[in-house]
Design an enzyme around this catalytic site. Structure first.
Site, short mmCIF file in Angstrom:
data_model
loop_
_atom_site.label_atom_id
_atom_site.label_comp_id
_atom_site.label_asym_id
_atom_site.label_seq_id
_atom_site.Cartn_x
_atom_site.Cartn_y
_atom_site.Cartn_z
N ILE A 103 -65.34 -16.08 18.61
CA ILE A 103 -64.36 -16.32 19.68
C ILE A 103 -64.53 -15.28 20.80
O ILE A 103 -64.59 -15.63 21.98
CB ILE A 103 -62.92 -16.30 19.13
N ASP A 142 -66.46 -3.53 19.34
CA ASP A 142 -66.45 -4.14 18.02
C ASP A 142 -67.20 -3.24 17.06
O ASP A 142 -68.43 -3.22 17.03
CB ASP A 142 -67.13 -5.53 18.07
N ARG A 183 -54.08 -12.32 15.43
CA ARG A 183 -53.10 -12.29 14.35
C ARG A 183 -51.97 -11.33 14.70
O ARG A 183 -52.18 -10.32 15.40
CB ARG A 183 -53.73 -11.80 13.04
N ASP A 210 -49.66 -15.55 20.41
CA ASP A 210 -49.46 -16.77 19.64
C ASP A 210 -48.51 -16.50 18.47
O ASP A 210 -48.43 -17.31 17.55
CB ASP A 210 -50.84 -17.21 19.09
N GLU A 214 -42.06 -12.77 17.60
CA GLU A 214 -41.39 -11.82 16.68
C GLU A 214 -39.97 -11.67 17.18
O GLU A 214 -39.73 -11.74 18.40
CB GLU A 214 -42.04 -10.42 16.79
N HIS A 225 -48.30 -20.17 17.35
CA HIS A 225 -49.59 -20.21 16.65
C HIS A 225 -50.31 -21.54 16.88
O HIS A 225 -50.62 -22.28 15.94
CB HIS A 225 -49.40 -19.96 15.14
N ILE A 226 -50.61 -21.80 18.16
CA ILE A 226 -51.26 -23.07 18.51
C ILE A 226 -52.68 -22.86 19.05
O ILE A 226 -53.27 -23.78 19.60
CB ILE A 226 -50.42 -23.89 19.53
N GLY A 227 -53.21 -21.65 18.85
CA GLY A 227 -54.54 -21.33 19.38
C GLY A 227 -55.60 -22.34 18.99
O GLY A 227 -56.48 -22.68 19.78
C1 3PG Z 1 -57.54 -19.64 12.39
O1 3PG Z 1 -57.46 -18.63 11.70
O2 3PG Z 1 -58.54 -20.37 12.38
C2 3PG Z 1 -56.44 -19.97 13.35
O3 3PG Z 1 -55.43 -19.04 13.32
C3 3PG Z 1 -55.93 -21.38 13.17
O4 3PG Z 1 -54.96 -21.52 12.20
P1 3PG Z 1 -54.39 -23.00 11.84
O5 3PG Z 1 -55.47 -23.74 11.15
O6 3PG Z 1 -53.21 -22.75 10.95
O7 3PG Z 1 -53.99 -23.63 13.14
#
Ligand code: 3PG
Length: 390
Positions: free
Chosen positions: A150, A169, A233, A257, A260, A274-276
């Site tokens: 990514i 990295d 994360r 994403d 909190e 968490h919609i990445g």
């Molecule tokens: C991943 O680790 O690939 C992403 O965070 C996607 O997570 P998800 O499959 O729950 O959308």
């Protein structure tokens, strides 16, 4: 028949990979041979003894107790890169949300639903729009922490936008280094990256070494007015440190994403649910890749894209295939071969690879008459798991 237990919403395209003649797939399967999941947390679940493989349709495996499974000889797969483009595109949205008055502007327009006269509405907005002016990304510096599948796509995208790109990295693989554009400048360490970046995007896994990597101390070294983008994360950032840095003005915004409780009520935080990787394309890619990897393992014992087993793949010979994992110590392979010799079994081809404390082996043998061979291999002390593939 192989049995696959699923958790989460797995793309139908992936599930269709499992031919009905050989596989039974579902969320309520007992005694599964393999588990296919996305973000469902397995830490508090007792995995049935029958499970030989767990495939995470996605990148992060922090929802899987990988070390415990390694001790049981369970192969854990993920699907690196399969959802990278989806995440990259949302990072672009994150950078734009952080640089322009997009969200506040849209929210403001929504408050004006009572204004019925179009001319009045337009006049009002033309007078008010200065509140929502922003900055361009071109010419600004993006620091990327983590340059895997990514991170490297994000780097290419940022370069295409005319940004300066700095990368850091500490665990950069040779493969990832080859993928990386030579226009990406290298930061020696995190403080150096933070001190030079207008924007920082995080692309490291959630492991012990990255827990609260972005904390008060790290942020004290950041360039004034930093916008942080986190589609990796939640555990990588300390939410309290983010709020402190936003309050002091050190940070301008946090786009993530991972909502909190600490972030509610803050206009300088934009948090998504968490919609990445939640695109039809990414879900399909991940599910298909995970399904292919499970099938190749169950049917042939081959291992590709595992996070705990070495990569091993061997073309099939006539006869039968024995696969086994063992503690990575001397003499185990010798003991297995002497069991085969004792039972008069001829080996046609073999492969042995190790990774950390684990070794994994594929042995193609002439068809065996004696059903006791696999039992005798299983009894060798350092052998963790063994299976016969016909
Ligand atoms: C991943 O680790 O690939 C992403 O965070 C996607 O997570 P998800 O499959 O729950 O959308």
């Amino acid at each position: 028949m192989f049995k696959i237990k699923t958790y989460n919403q797995i793309s139908v395209k992936g599930l269709e990979r499992f031919g009905r003649d050989k596989y039974e797939v579902g969320s309520d399967i007992g005694h599964p041979d393999a588990v296919l999941l996305r973000s469902h947390k397995l830490h508090n679940e007792t995995l049935p003894e029958s499970v030989q493989a767990v495939a995470r349709a996605g990148a992060g495996v922090n929802n899987v107790p990988v070390d415990d499974y390694s001790k049981r000889g369970i192969v854990v797969f993920n699907t690196p890169g399969a959802n990278a483009n989806a995440v990259k595109e949302l990072v672009l949205a994150g950078l734009l949300l952080g640089s322009r008055g997009i969200k506040d502007g849209i929210d403001h327009v929504r408050t004006l639903h009572d204004v019925e006269d179009a001319a009045e509405l337009h006049k009002m907005l033309e007078a008010q729009k200065k509140q929502f002016a922003g900055n361009e990304l071109m010419g600004k510096t993006l620091g990327i922490v983590g340059l895997g599948a990514i991170g490297s796509l994000v780097a290419d995208m940022a370069l295409a936008l005319g940004m300066e790109v700095i990368g850091y990295d500490p665990a950069l693989s040779i493969e990832a280094a080859w993928r990386l554009s030579s226009d990406v400048q290298r930061a020696e360490n995190l403080p150096s990256l933070l001190s030079h970046s207008d924007y920082v995007s995080l692309h490291v896994p959630a492991i012990e070494a990255t827990h609260h990597l972005i904390n008060d101390d790290a942020l004290s070294q950041a360039k004034e007015g930093l916008t942080l983008v986190n589609f990796a994360r939640e555990s990588i950032v300390d939410p309290k440190a983010i709020v402190n840095a936003l309050k002091s003005g050190k940070m301008k915004g946090y786009i993530c994403d991972f909502p909190e409780p600490d972030f509610f009520g803050r206009d300088d935080v934009i948090a998504m649910p968490h919609i990445g990787a939640s695109t039809a394309e990414a879900e399909e890619n991940c599910a298909m890749m995970a399904a292919n990897q499970i099938m190749d393992f169950l049917e042939h014992g081959n291992v590709k894209n595992s996070v705990n087993f070495p990569a091993v793949s061997m073309a099939r010979c006539e006869g039968q295939r024995i696969i086994f994992s063992n503690e990575n110590v001397p003499k185990v392979l010798g003991s297995v071969l002497s069991v085969l010799a004792d039972y008069n079994v001829n080996v046609l081809d073999m492969m042995n690879k190790s990774r950390g404390d684990l070794a994994y082996n594929i042995l193609d043998v002439e068809r065996m008459q004696n059903g006791e061979v696999i039992k005798a291999i299983a009894e060798i002390e350092q052998v963790i798991s063994v299976r016969l593939i016909d």
